[in-house]
Enzyme design. Structure first.
Site, PDB file in Angstrom:
ATOM      1  N   SER A  94      50.084  33.687  59.362  1.00  0.00           N
ATOM      2  CA  SER A  94      50.244  33.140  58.016  1.00  0.00           C
ATOM      3  C   SER A  94      49.479  33.970  56.982  1.00  0.00           C
ATOM      4  O   SER A  94      49.764  35.145  56.797  1.00  0.00           O
ATOM      5  CB  SER A  94      49.815  31.667  58.009  1.00  0.00           C
ATOM      6  OG  SER A  94      50.292  30.984  56.889  1.00  0.00           O
ATOM      7  N   ASP A 206      55.735  28.465  60.359  1.00  0.00           N
ATOM      8  CA  ASP A 206      54.340  28.900  60.273  1.00  0.00           C
ATOM      9  C   ASP A 206      53.662  29.049  61.642  1.00  0.00           C
ATOM     10  O   ASP A 206      53.670  28.133  62.460  1.00  0.00           O
ATOM     11  CB  ASP A 206      53.566  27.877  59.438  1.00  0.00           C
ATOM     12  CG  ASP A 206      52.250  28.405  58.926  1.00  0.00           C
ATOM     13  OD1 ASP A 206      51.420  28.826  59.759  1.00  0.00           O
ATOM     14  OD2 ASP A 206      52.036  28.404  57.709  1.00  0.00           O
TER      15      ASP A 206
END
Length: 278
Positions: A94, A206
């Protein structure tokens, strides 16, 4: 904390209502052919023989997820630079993948900081009416490709990989080839906010869901010594009993409980207490 902004809240509510109304909208766009996620077992099998000096270990720098706290990674990069430590492998999740990609592409910590300061966060937001999320994430991908000069990941000066989560298998996967922008778009696709990123066999979201600080992938890539950075789990918790605060704390607790065993496997873990301003 900044005062409540009714205008932004109304925009988000409107987007969410439109999402509900269009709940049957197709979330499957054309699969990205340049995304080839691999499970950790596949990475281990394909790990190349190290080409570093046999007199020293292969060093990996692992940068964890944590939203805007990701800017703190640049402080770590500066400290390593001052100490004369240059990793052979960079792996990020991320926000950590954003900084890691820029660094592995050849940018200095000062250049990365300058790029981060000069970009307007609003320019990275691309609203969409989609049942899978309220942002596409394509603006972020384009910005990353601009910052890294459009060079594919496999041609970076340093070996780099971004970690995402496969929505179908519910497992962490590694992205170490093709467009850096697309890889980071997938690695940073926050569930419910950013539309899941399609690839040939499913969708990616994610990486923090399954591997907040991806130490194990760094090992699988051939690292002998891992320096990991956690920018999320030691930060201060918000106080209060309001629903958003309680949900935020529960999510924080769950994420860090899942991540703790993997973080413990790092040779060095840097975990500053970072306050993310609202």
């Amino acid at each position: 904390m900044k005062p409540f902004n009714a205008r932004y809240f109304s925009v988000i509510v409107a987007a969410l209502l439109a999402t509900v109304i269009s709940g049957c909208a197709n979330t499957r766009t054309d699969a990205s052919l340049d995304l080839t996620p691999r499970l950790i077992a596949e990475v281990k099998l394909a790990a190349p023989v190290t080409t570093t000096d046999a007199r020293r270990p292969t060093v990996a720098l692992v940068l964890g997820g944590g939203g805007l706290r990701g800017f703190a990674h640049m402080g770590v990069l500066r400290a390593l630079e001052e100490a004369g430590i240059r990793p052979d492998i960079v792996v990020g999740t991320s926000a950590g993948a954003v900084v890691g990609a820029a660094y592995a592409s050849g940018m200095t910590p000062a250049q990365i900081e300058s790029a981060a300061r000069n970009v307007k966060l609003s320019s990275l937001v691309d609203w969409t009416l989609n049942s899978g999320g309220i942002m596409r994430g394509k603006n972020l991908a384009r910005w990353i490709d601009t910052v890294t000069a459009g060079v594919p990941i496999e041609k970076f000066p340093l070996r780099f990989a971004a970690v995402a989560s496969d929505l179908q298998s519910e497992r962490a996967v590694l992205l170490d080839s093709g467009s850096a922008g697309r890889a980071i778009q997938a690695s940073a696709a926050v569930p419910g906010i950013t539309v899941p990123v399609p690839y040939k066999n499913g969708h990616l979201i994610d990486g923090g869901i399954t591997s907040l600080v991806p130490v194990r992938f760094a090992r699988a890539m051939g690292a002998d010594f891992v320096i990991a950075v956690d920018i999320y789990c030691q930060g201060p918790r918000a106080d209060g009993l309001g629903a958003p605060t309680v949900i935020n704390r529960v999510m924080h607790t769950q994420s860090c409980l899942v991540a703790a065993p993997e973080m413990a496997e790092a040779d060095v873990l840097i975990a500053p207490a970072i306050r993310c301003r609202a």
